[in-house]
Design an enzyme around this catalytic site. Structure first.
Site, mmCIF file in Angstrom:
data_model
loop_
_atom_site.group_PDB
_atom_site.id
_atom_site.type_symbol
_atom_site.label_atom_id
_atom_site.label_comp_id
_atom_site.label_asym_id
_atom_site.label_seq_id
_atom_site.Cartn_x
_atom_site.Cartn_y
_atom_site.Cartn_z
ATOM 1 N N LYS A 1 0.945 4.164 -2.768
ATOM 2 C CA LYS A 1 0.525 5.530 -2.439
ATOM 3 C C LYS A 1 1.619 6.544 -2.740
ATOM 4 O O LYS A 1 1.340 7.728 -2.978
ATOM 5 C CB LYS A 1 0.099 5.598 -0.968
ATOM 6 C CG LYS A 1 -1.234 4.918 -0.707
ATOM 7 C CD LYS A 1 -2.319 5.423 -1.654
ATOM 8 C CE LYS A 1 -3.722 5.186 -1.182
ATOM 9 N NZ LYS A 1 -4.719 5.581 -2.200
ATOM 10 N N TYR B 1 0.837 -1.210 0.000
ATOM 11 C CA TYR B 1 0.000 0.000 0.000
ATOM 12 C C TYR B 1 0.875 1.266 0.000
ATOM 13 O O TYR B 1 0.622 2.223 -0.727
ATOM 14 C CB TYR B 1 -0.886 -0.069 1.248
ATOM 15 C CG TYR B 1 -1.856 1.053 1.442
ATOM 16 C CD1 TYR B 1 -3.016 1.129 0.696
ATOM 17 C CD2 TYR B 1 -1.622 2.029 2.405
ATOM 18 C CE1 TYR B 1 -3.928 2.155 0.901
ATOM 19 C CE2 TYR B 1 -2.527 3.053 2.621
ATOM 20 C CZ TYR B 1 -3.675 3.114 1.864
ATOM 21 O OH TYR B 1 -4.573 4.128 2.070
HETATM 22 P P1 NAD Z 1 -13.371 2.464 1.771
HETATM 23 O O1 NAD Z 1 -13.001 1.025 1.777
HETATM 24 O O2 NAD Z 1 -14.431 2.928 2.709
HETATM 25 O O3 NAD Z 1 -13.770 2.925 0.312
HETATM 26 C C1 NAD Z 1 -13.037 2.539 -0.824
HETATM 27 C C2 NAD Z 1 -14.001 2.310 -1.952
HETATM 28 O O4 NAD Z 1 -13.248 1.979 -3.129
HETATM 29 C C3 NAD Z 1 -14.961 1.144 -1.686
HETATM 30 O O5 NAD Z 1 -16.286 1.574 -1.853
HETATM 31 C C4 NAD Z 1 -14.573 0.109 -2.718
HETATM 32 O O6 NAD Z 1 -15.657 -0.669 -3.195
HETATM 33 C C5 NAD Z 1 -13.973 0.970 -3.818
HETATM 34 N N1 NAD Z 1 -13.050 0.196 -4.655
HETATM 35 C C6 NAD Z 1 -12.087 -0.640 -4.251
HETATM 36 N N2 NAD Z 1 -11.457 -1.184 -5.295
HETATM 37 C C7 NAD Z 1 -12.041 -0.671 -6.404
HETATM 38 C C8 NAD Z 1 -11.815 -0.854 -7.787
HETATM 39 N N3 NAD Z 1 -10.873 -1.688 -8.226
HETATM 40 N N4 NAD Z 1 -12.575 -0.153 -8.648
HETATM 41 C C9 NAD Z 1 -13.543 0.692 -8.215
HETATM 42 N N5 NAD Z 1 -13.811 0.871 -6.904
HETATM 43 C C10 NAD Z 1 -13.064 0.209 -6.006
HETATM 44 O O7 NAD Z 1 -12.004 3.253 2.041
HETATM 45 P P2 NAD Z 1 -11.713 4.796 2.361
HETATM 46 O O8 NAD Z 1 -11.106 4.847 3.694
HETATM 47 O O9 NAD Z 1 -12.876 5.647 2.040
HETATM 48 O O10 NAD Z 1 -10.531 5.068 1.319
HETATM 49 C C11 NAD Z 1 -10.647 5.923 0.204
HETATM 50 C C12 NAD Z 1 -9.256 6.265 -0.292
HETATM 51 O O11 NAD Z 1 -8.529 6.973 0.721
HETATM 52 C C13 NAD Z 1 -8.407 5.046 -0.623
HETATM 53 O O12 NAD Z 1 -7.605 5.320 -1.748
HETATM 54 C C14 NAD Z 1 -7.532 4.883 0.592
HETATM 55 O O13 NAD Z 1 -6.337 4.195 0.312
HETATM 56 C C15 NAD Z 1 -7.294 6.344 0.950
HETATM 57 N N6 NAD Z 1 -6.884 6.554 2.327
HETATM 58 C C16 NAD Z 1 -7.762 6.368 3.348
HETATM 59 C C17 NAD Z 1 -7.330 6.615 4.647
HETATM 60 C C18 NAD Z 1 -8.271 6.493 5.801
HETATM 61 O O14 NAD Z 1 -7.864 6.859 6.927
HETATM 62 N N7 NAD Z 1 -9.493 6.038 5.615
HETATM 63 C C19 NAD Z 1 -6.013 7.002 4.899
HETATM 64 C C20 NAD Z 1 -5.149 7.196 3.837
HETATM 65 C C21 NAD Z 1 -5.606 6.974 2.542
#
Ligand code: NAD
Length: 304
Positions: free
Chosen positions: A169, A165
């Site tokens: 990123k 990851y």
């Molecule tokens: P989440 O799991 O709630 O949402 C992610 C969404 O992406 C899901 O609805 C999933 O179905 C969709 N998804 C996954 N693979 C996919 C694909 N191949 N094609 C289309 N859709 C797809 O996660 P989140 O926490 O809302 O994360 C959103 C973004 O933020 C991600 O890129 C994650 O890496 C990044 N992020 C989140 C955090 C955090 O604290 N939540 C921290 C750093 C980065």
């Protein structure tokens, strides 16, 4: 100043849940027509369902907005192209792309299979590349585009169990740095968001009250400033629990070692000077590093 997205068309990937859902709802509330993309799989990327993205579309329609859902797997370029084509057929333009879709397959590097490494790279890196590639020529022709990469503190600083990851990123920041240079003449601005939010991705990593404090909406407030008309360019905005900051890679001024002394012993001896942060700078192209070294070599020659 009110930030409005009236007349804009936005694609938000992974918008069925968590941050993407929050981004899509707020973009729509502020006037954007939104493509709610989501594959609808589990946190580890397995499975697929259109339920979550359709629910977000309904919420947008209920508030009087316009949205369509699309179940493209962002890691599949043909599916992404189909989504972009459907968007163009319906609304004729694409102003904003929020590359947000993501999955996790955490394990220590010793235990991680290469398949888990590749899948995470595929969704985050190739997912971002595919979506960006599919809208790039459209944005160039429009002379308008706003693209946001979703990075993470895990990529910028590391996190135990997230080598796949973290690598992914950091890669999207490399993509941003070059697209900023290539998109500038066509008014395509590219920024990155480093969020922390209580979502299904993090809910079992944080205590319940912390999850509540890290509401996705607080992150979305920052995201919107990265993709409106007056967006900045090449910024990494970090946001979580109402805290906002920005991250930058700086390079130290360093030193020059003349020929004849260019050996590891001298490099080690000058380590304090090489790593001295007093005159560090944020460079805006790879070439600037070369220029800095050439100037140092010229200054040395002049001093002889
Ligand atoms: P989440 O799991 O709630 O949402 C992610 C969404 O992406 C899901 O609805 C999933 O179905 C969709 N998804 C996954 N693979 C996919 C694909 N191949 N094609 C289309 N859709 C797809 O996660 P989140 O926490 O809302 O994360 C959103 C973004 O933020 C991600 O890129 C994650 O890496 C990044 N992020 C989140 C955090 C955090 O604290 N939540 C921290 C750093 C980065």
């Amino acid at each position: 100043m009110t930030i409005s997205f009236e007349g804009r068309v936005a694609i938000v990937t992974g918008a069925g849940n968590g941050l993407g859902r929050s981004h899509a709802l707020e973009l729509a509330r502020r006037g954007a027509k939104v493509v709610v993309n989501d594959l609808g799989g589990a946190r580890d990327g397995s499975g697929a369902s259109s339920a979550a993205s359709q629910e977000v579309v309904k919420l947008i329609e209920d508030m009087g907005g316009e949205a369509i859902s699309h179940g493209a797997n962002v890691a599949n370029f043909d599916e992404v192209q189909d989504m972009v084509q459907q968007t163009m057929d319906k609304w004729g333009r694409i102003d904003i792309l929020i590359n947000n879709a993501g999955i996790l397959r955490d394990k220590s590097f010793s235990k991680m299979s290469l398949d888990d490494f590749k899948l995470v790279m595929d969704v985050h890196v190739m997912g971002t590349v595919n979506c960006t590639k599919a809208v790039w020529e459209i944005m160039k022709a429009q002379n308008y585009g706003r693209i946001v990469m979703t990075t993470s503190s895990s990529g910028m600083y590391g996190n135990f169990g997230q080598s796949n990851y973290g690598a992914a990123k950091m890669a999207v920041l490399g993509l941003m740095n070059t697209l900023v240079l290539e998109g500038a003449k066509n008014n395509i601005l590219v920024n990155a968001l480093a969020p922390t939010a209580g979502t299904r991705m993090t809910e079992d990593l944080m205590p319940e009250e912390i999850v509540k404090a890290f509401a996705p909406e607080a992150v979305t407030a920052g995201l919107l400033t990265l993709c409106d008309e007056h967006a900045p360019n090449r910024f990494i905005l970090c946001a979580g629990a109402g805290g906002y900051s920005s991250a930058t890679i700086f390079e130290t001024d360093g030193c020059f070692i003349p020929q004849g002394s260019q050996n590891p012993e001298t490099v080690r001896e000058l380590w304090p000077q090489i790593t001295n942060t007093d005159n560090q700078r944020a460079l805006t192209s790879g070439a600037q590093q070369g220029e800095k070294f050439v100037l140092k070599a010229m200054a040395y020659r002049k001093s002889l």
